[in-house]
Design a protein around this motif. Structure first.
Motif, PDB file in Angstrom:
ATOM      1  N   PRO A  66      -0.181  20.432  -1.471  1.00 18.08           N
ATOM      2  CA  PRO A  66      -1.106  20.231  -2.180  1.00 18.08           C
ATOM      3  C   PRO A  66      -1.483  21.254  -3.344  1.00 18.08           C
ATOM      4  O   PRO A  66      -0.944  22.293  -3.107  1.00 18.08           O
ATOM      5  CB  PRO A  66      -2.441  20.276  -1.200  1.00 18.08           C
ATOM      6  N   VAL A  67      -1.829  20.852  -4.455  1.00 17.76           N
ATOM      7  CA  VAL A  67      -1.981  21.751  -5.405  1.00 17.76           C
ATOM      8  C   VAL A  67      -3.576  22.001  -5.801  1.00 17.76           C
ATOM      9  O   VAL A  67      -4.276  21.202  -6.104  1.00 17.76           O
ATOM     10  CB  VAL A  67      -1.386  21.277  -6.905  1.00 17.76           C
ATOM     11  N   ALA A  68      -3.928  23.183  -5.471  1.00 18.68           N
ATOM     12  CA  ALA A  68      -5.330  23.742  -5.522  1.00 18.68           C
ATOM     13  C   ALA A  68      -5.657  24.154  -6.943  1.00 18.68           C
ATOM     14  O   ALA A  68      -4.894  24.481  -7.542  1.00 18.68           O
ATOM     15  CB  ALA A  68      -5.490  24.787  -4.451  1.00 18.68           C
ATOM     16  N   ASP A  69      -7.124  23.999  -6.954  1.00 19.60           N
ATOM     17  CA  ASP A  69      -7.839  24.786  -8.089  1.00 19.60           C
ATOM     18  C   ASP A  69      -7.206  24.279  -9.580  1.00 19.60           C
ATOM     19  O   ASP A  69      -6.847  25.108 -10.563  1.00 19.60           O
ATOM     20  CB  ASP A  69      -7.708  26.122  -7.955  1.00 19.60           C
ATOM     21  N   ARG A  70      -6.896  23.024  -9.552  1.00 21.34           N
ATOM     22  CA  ARG A  70      -6.516  22.314 -10.840  1.00 21.34           C
ATOM     23  C   ARG A  70      -7.486  21.351 -11.459  1.00 21.34           C
ATOM     24  O   ARG A  70      -8.031  20.724 -10.652  1.00 21.34           O
ATOM     25  CB  ARG A  70      -5.081  21.996 -10.818  1.00 21.34           C
ATOM     26  N   GLU A  71      -7.524  21.236 -12.758  1.00 21.32           N
ATOM     27  CA  GLU A  71      -8.556  20.170 -13.148  1.00 21.32           C
ATOM     28  C   GLU A  71      -7.611  19.023 -13.330  1.00 21.32           C
ATOM     29  O   GLU A  71      -6.487  18.862 -13.948  1.00 21.32           O
ATOM     30  CB  GLU A  71      -8.969  20.602 -14.532  1.00 21.32           C
ATOM     31  N   VAL A  72      -8.474  17.857 -13.025  1.00 22.51           N
ATOM     32  CA  VAL A  72      -7.926  16.442 -13.379  1.00 22.51           C
ATOM     33  C   VAL A  72      -8.716  15.661 -13.829  1.00 22.51           C
ATOM     34  O   VAL A  72      -9.978  15.683 -13.603  1.00 22.51           O
ATOM     35  CB  VAL A  72      -7.633  15.823 -11.684  1.00 22.51           C
ATOM     36  N   ARG A  73      -8.428  14.836 -14.851  1.00 21.36           N
ATOM     37  CA  ARG A  73      -9.165  14.094 -15.668  1.00 21.36           C
ATOM     38  C   ARG A  73      -8.980  12.710 -15.223  1.00 21.36           C
ATOM     39  O   ARG A  73      -8.006  12.139 -14.967  1.00 21.36           O
ATOM     40  CB  ARG A  73      -8.772  13.950 -17.144  1.00 21.36           C
ATOM     41  N   VAL A  74     -10.149  12.104 -14.757  1.00 23.27           N
ATOM     42  CA  VAL A  74     -10.358  10.948 -14.124  1.00 23.27           C
ATOM     43  C   VAL A  74     -11.209   9.933 -15.100  1.00 23.27           C
ATOM     44  O   VAL A  74     -12.112  10.384 -15.557  1.00 23.27           O
ATOM     45  CB  VAL A  74     -11.132  10.882 -12.645  1.00 23.27           C
ATOM     46  N   ALA A  75     -10.572   8.791 -15.450  1.00 28.79           N
ATOM     47  CA  ALA A  75     -11.531   7.844 -16.284  1.00 28.79           C
ATOM     48  C   ALA A  75     -11.469   6.452 -15.601  1.00 28.79           C
ATOM     49  O   ALA A  75     -10.513   6.023 -15.132  1.00 28.79           O
ATOM     50  CB  ALA A  75     -10.614   7.691 -17.548  1.00 28.79           C
ATOM     51  N   VAL A  76     -12.325   5.767 -16.083  1.00 28.44           N
ATOM     52  CA  VAL A  76     -12.653   4.450 -15.317  1.00 28.44           C
ATOM     53  C   VAL A  76     -13.087   3.432 -16.515  1.00 28.44           C
ATOM     54  O   VAL A  76     -14.061   3.865 -17.383  1.00 28.44           O
ATOM     55  CB  VAL A  76     -13.704   4.443 -14.187  1.00 28.44           C
ATOM     56  N   LEU A  89     -13.984  15.332 -15.579  1.00 26.44           N
ATOM     57  CA  LEU A  89     -13.205  16.448 -15.201  1.00 26.44           C
ATOM     58  C   LEU A  89     -13.514  17.074 -13.872  1.00 26.44           C
ATOM     59  O   LEU A  89     -14.570  17.391 -13.747  1.00 26.44           O
ATOM     60  CB  LEU A  89     -13.126  17.513 -16.349  1.00 26.44           C
ATOM     61  N   VAL A  90     -12.574  16.975 -12.974  1.00 28.93           N
ATOM     62  CA  VAL A  90     -12.908  17.298 -11.731  1.00 28.93           C
ATOM     63  C   VAL A  90     -12.027  18.274 -11.197  1.00 28.93           C
ATOM     64  O   VAL A  90     -10.818  18.392 -11.730  1.00 28.93           O
ATOM     65  CB  VAL A  90     -12.992  16.315 -10.531  1.00 28.93           C
ATOM     66  N   GLN A  91     -12.310  19.290 -10.271  1.00 24.88           N
ATOM     67  CA  GLN A  91     -11.350  20.384  -9.775  1.00 24.88           C
ATOM     68  C   GLN A  91     -10.877  20.051  -8.431  1.00 24.88           C
ATOM     69  O   GLN A  91     -11.487  19.448  -7.458  1.00 24.88           O
ATOM     70  CB  GLN A  91     -12.168  21.531  -9.729  1.00 24.88           C
ATOM     71  N   THR A  92      -9.602  20.219  -8.023  1.00 26.06           N
ATOM     72  CA  THR A  92      -8.999  19.992  -6.738  1.00 26.06           C
ATOM     73  C   THR A  92      -9.367  21.042  -6.139  1.00 26.06           C
ATOM     74  O   THR A  92      -9.734  22.069  -6.238  1.00 26.06           O
ATOM     75  CB  THR A  92      -7.596  19.969  -6.818  1.00 26.06           C
ATOM     76  N   GLY A  93      -9.656  20.848  -4.565  1.00 26.32           N
ATOM     77  CA  GLY A  93      -9.976  21.936  -3.716  1.00 26.32           C
ATOM     78  C   GLY A  93      -8.754  22.535  -3.247  1.00 26.32           C
ATOM     79  O   GLY A  93      -7.727  22.165  -3.606  1.00 26.32           O
ATOM     80  N   ALA A  94      -8.898  23.537  -2.262  1.00 30.72           N
ATOM     81  CA  ALA A  94      -7.845  23.897  -1.327  1.00 30.72           C
ATOM     82  C   ALA A  94      -6.800  23.059  -0.696  1.00 30.72           C
ATOM     83  O   ALA A  94      -5.429  23.240  -0.599  1.00 30.72           O
ATOM     84  CB  ALA A  94      -8.501  24.802  -0.217  1.00 30.72           C
ATOM     85  N   ASP A  95      -7.057  21.738  -0.519  1.00 33.01           N
ATOM     86  CA  ASP A  95      -6.481  20.863   0.199  1.00 33.01           C
ATOM     87  C   ASP A  95      -5.866  19.913  -1.000  1.00 33.01           C
ATOM     88  O   ASP A  95      -5.277  19.002  -0.753  1.00 33.01           O
ATOM     89  CB  ASP A  95      -6.985  19.893   1.046  1.00 33.01           C
ATOM     90  N   GLY A  96      -5.906  20.177  -2.331  1.00 36.81           N
ATOM     91  CA  GLY A  96      -5.610  19.620  -3.475  1.00 36.81           C
ATOM     92  C   GLY A  96      -6.331  18.211  -3.729  1.00 36.81           C
ATOM     93  O   GLY A  96      -6.140  17.165  -4.562  1.00 36.81           O
ATOM     94  N   ARG A  97      -7.482  17.946  -2.785  1.00 33.25           N
ATOM     95  CA  ARG A  97      -8.045  16.690  -2.968  1.00 33.25           C
ATOM     96  C   ARG A  97      -9.284  16.873  -4.026  1.00 33.25           C
ATOM     97  O   ARG A  97      -9.728  17.849  -4.102  1.00 33.25           O
ATOM     98  CB  ARG A  97      -8.859  16.132  -1.677  1.00 33.25           C
ATOM     99  N   PHE A  98      -9.771  15.545  -4.597  1.00 35.37           N
ATOM    100  CA  PHE A  98     -10.985  15.436  -5.393  1.00 35.37           C
ATOM    101  C   PHE A  98     -11.498  14.440  -5.521  1.00 35.37           C
ATOM    102  O   PHE A  98     -11.020  13.054  -4.656  1.00 35.37           O
ATOM    103  CB  PHE A  98     -10.320  15.743  -7.254  1.00 35.37           C
ATOM    104  N   SER A  99     -12.661  14.065  -5.751  1.00 35.33           N
ATOM    105  CA  SER A  99     -13.555  13.068  -5.683  1.00 35.33           C
ATOM    106  C   SER A  99     -14.609  13.088  -6.598  1.00 35.33           C
ATOM    107  O   SER A  99     -15.176  14.017  -7.263  1.00 35.33           O
ATOM    108  CB  SER A  99     -14.191  13.121  -4.297  1.00 35.33           C
TER     109      SER A  99
END
Length: 563
Positions: A66-76, A89-99
């Motif tokens: 998992p890649v932590a503390d990174r910004e992921v751009r989500v578009a719908v 723009l969401v930030q990944t957690g310590a486990d690399g997850r975002f929501s």
């Protein structure tokens, strides 16, 4: 034109020349910065809400970490619209997850998640389409904790767990490798579990690979995908037969290096006598070893018995190392003579004794023969000397000859001569004067080695074996103590690059400026197209010393984080 106008024009010309000089010189002086970055991928799961959609996922690197503390751009956006739609723009957690959640009334829509990358990770993007009437599916590959698939077994067990807001029974799943080849397919049971036994031969060659499991979309479910990086591994078996020959005194070696799929050709195997390496042999096309080694050239102590063994150190992550069983041998003795030779020797001894007796009675005074014999016994045995220096040069890792090596003979004051190196990596100084010499062996891309030899010698200076290590390997070897300190498991060092170690250091709060500087130097030395220089290796060693100091004392076992 007035004088001050001429002066103004001259100033403009000088300014233009200065700008051109700066623009021309800057690119020539700039040094390109090498950045070796890890590949990434985004896994998405979509779930329909009463008033919108929830998008969740995880960002992973090429080692499935998992890649932590990174910004992921989500578009719908609705499927029928070409624009990207609403984005967050969401930030990944310590486990690399975002929501994140979006409000939408469209019946079908698509979601796109993108990560722009940074110094350590490459850019990645994924798109998934979902019908609001279809439930999202999340798949998880159940693998061993070390993610190692042992190819020695006839089959490998693979399991996948599916979860969804709808029923997960009878979902159609398929499993592929990193090349897109389908390995297996089937349907989940009532609990969403799919298990299969794969023939090991279907998994491909040993090494690092990727397994991708996917579910097909149906009227109730959207498509789902999951992937995992695995290590396909084969254990090796090294057999050894050793015996001795008296005339000439030789150590006879035979054996075979193989794994479950056959012999391993052209692999270096070390032969040890009493745990001391004495020779390196290469396996043939069938993985077999066969060699007769002269005892006089092995440099082992003269003992009544010896223990012989062989070791194979693998340099491939998917091929295991192995060691043969130890073989006990007695030292070679001269063969027992036949009866005919015993009779001949007795007769010859009687004749010589009779002639010596006759000579002593007729020509020598009493006691002359005995005194001469005593004098001969008292004379020290002369040591056989060799007025030459010879040996071979080889790559320390591959045990292959280095015909491109440069061999210099120094007498402590000046360079005496350059010694030619043959295609087999052999060199020979021929006849040289007595004295103490330094043999300096170097090659492009390798660290130089120095060997001191005194001439004359008893033969040890005529069978030198000089092994050169590449500068790239030295750079990685220098980084290894850093990797062990951060990974806490020496066995993982061969599977992690320096930038993998740096990413883990960030997660475990080990990251320092000194560690970042060292990692950049090592990455450049180990992976750049240009060969590193000895000066760069010296800089890496100094940077490693400083980085180790900044990491602090090594943690005890009780403080090592659990994986």
């Amino acid at each position: 034109m007035r004088p001050h106008a001429h002066l103004r024009l001259l100033r403009l010309v000088w300014a233009a020349l200065l700008v051109l000089a700066v623009s021309w010189s800057t690119p020539m002086a700039a040094q390109p910065a090498l950045r070796v970055r890890a590949a990434t991928h985004v896994e998405l799961m979509l779930a329909a809400l009463p008033t919108g959609v929830r998008v969740s996922g995880v960002l992973r690197d090429d080692m499935d970490t998992p890649v932590a503390d990174r910004e992921v751009r989500v578009a719908v956006a609705p499927s029928e619209v070409s624009t990207q739609g609403e984005a967050q723009l969401v930030q990944t957690g310590a486990d690399g997850r975002f929501s994140c959640t979006f409000t939408t009334s469209a019946s079908t829509y698509r979601a796109r998640a993108s990560y722009e990358g940074d110094t350590f990770y490459e850019r990645s993007e994924t798109t998934q389409r979902l019908d609001r009437s279809a439930a999202g599916v999340q798949l998880v590959l159940a693998l061993p904790p070390d993610r190692v698939l042992h190819l020695d077994a006839p089959t490998v067990h693979i399991a996948t767990q599916a979860s969804s807001t709808a029923s997960v029974a009878a979902l159609r799943l398929s499993l592929h490798d990193e090349l897109g080849r389908e390995l297996a397919s089937g349907r989940t049971d009532e609990d969403g579990l799919w298990q299969t036994e794969l023939a090991s031969t279907l998994l491909g060659e040993p090494g690092v690979g990727t397994l991708v499991v996917s579910s097909l979309a149906d009227p109730e479910h959207a498509a789902g995908t999951a992937r995992a990086t695995v290590l396909r591994q084969l254990h090796t078996r090294l057999t050894l037969q050793a015996s001795t020959r008296a005339t000439p005194p030789q150590l006879l070696i035979s054996g075979r290096l193989a794994h479950a799929r056959g012999g391993l050709p052209q692999r270096a195997v070390a032969v040890l006598v009493d745990e001391t390496p004495v020779a390196t042999l290469l396996t043939d096309a069938r993985g077999e070893l066969r060699r007769a080694l002269d005892w006089s050239e092995l440099g082992v102590a003269e003992l009544p018995s010896h223990v012989v063994s062989a070791v194979f150190e693998s340099d491939s992550p998917g091929i295991g190392s192995s060691r043969s069983a130890r073989v006990a041998l007695t030292a070679p003795n001269a063969p027992l003579p036949s009866r005919a030779w015993l009779l001949f020797a007795c007769a010859a001894s009687l004749v010589l004794a009779w002639r010596a007796r006759a000579a002593s009675l007729g020509t020598q005074p009493d006691g002359a023969v005995g005194a001469a014999a005593s004098a001969r016994r008292a004379m020290p045995r002369r040591r056989v000397s060799t007025p030459r220096i010879a040996g071979t040069v080889e790559d320390a890792e591959r045990a292959t000859p280095l015909p491109s090596a440069r061999v210099e003979l120094h007498d402590g004051i000046r360079l005496q001569r350059n010694v030619a190196v043959s295609a087999e990596g052999a060199f020979d100084t021929r006849e040289i004067a007595s004295g103490t010499y330094q043999i300096v062996v170097s090659a492009a891309g390798y660290a130089a080695e120095r060997v001191a030899v005194v001439v004359p010698h008893a033969g040890d200076g005529s069978r030198l074996r000089v092994r050169l290590t590449t500068l790239r390997s030295l750079a990685l070897q220098t980084y290894r103590p850093i990797a062990v300190r951060i990974l806490h498991e020496p066995g993982l060092c061969s599977m992690r690059t320096p930038r993998d170690v740096l990413a883990l250091a960030r997660e475990r709060a080990y990251l320092t400026d000194e560690l970042q500087t060292l990692t950049g130097l090592v990455e450049r030395a180990a992976y750049a197209q240009r060969e590193p220089t000895p000066e760069e290796i010296s800089a890496i060693r100094e940077a490693a010393r400083v980085a180790l100091q900044t990491l602090g004392p090594e943690p005890s076992a009780s403080h090592i984080p659990k994986r």
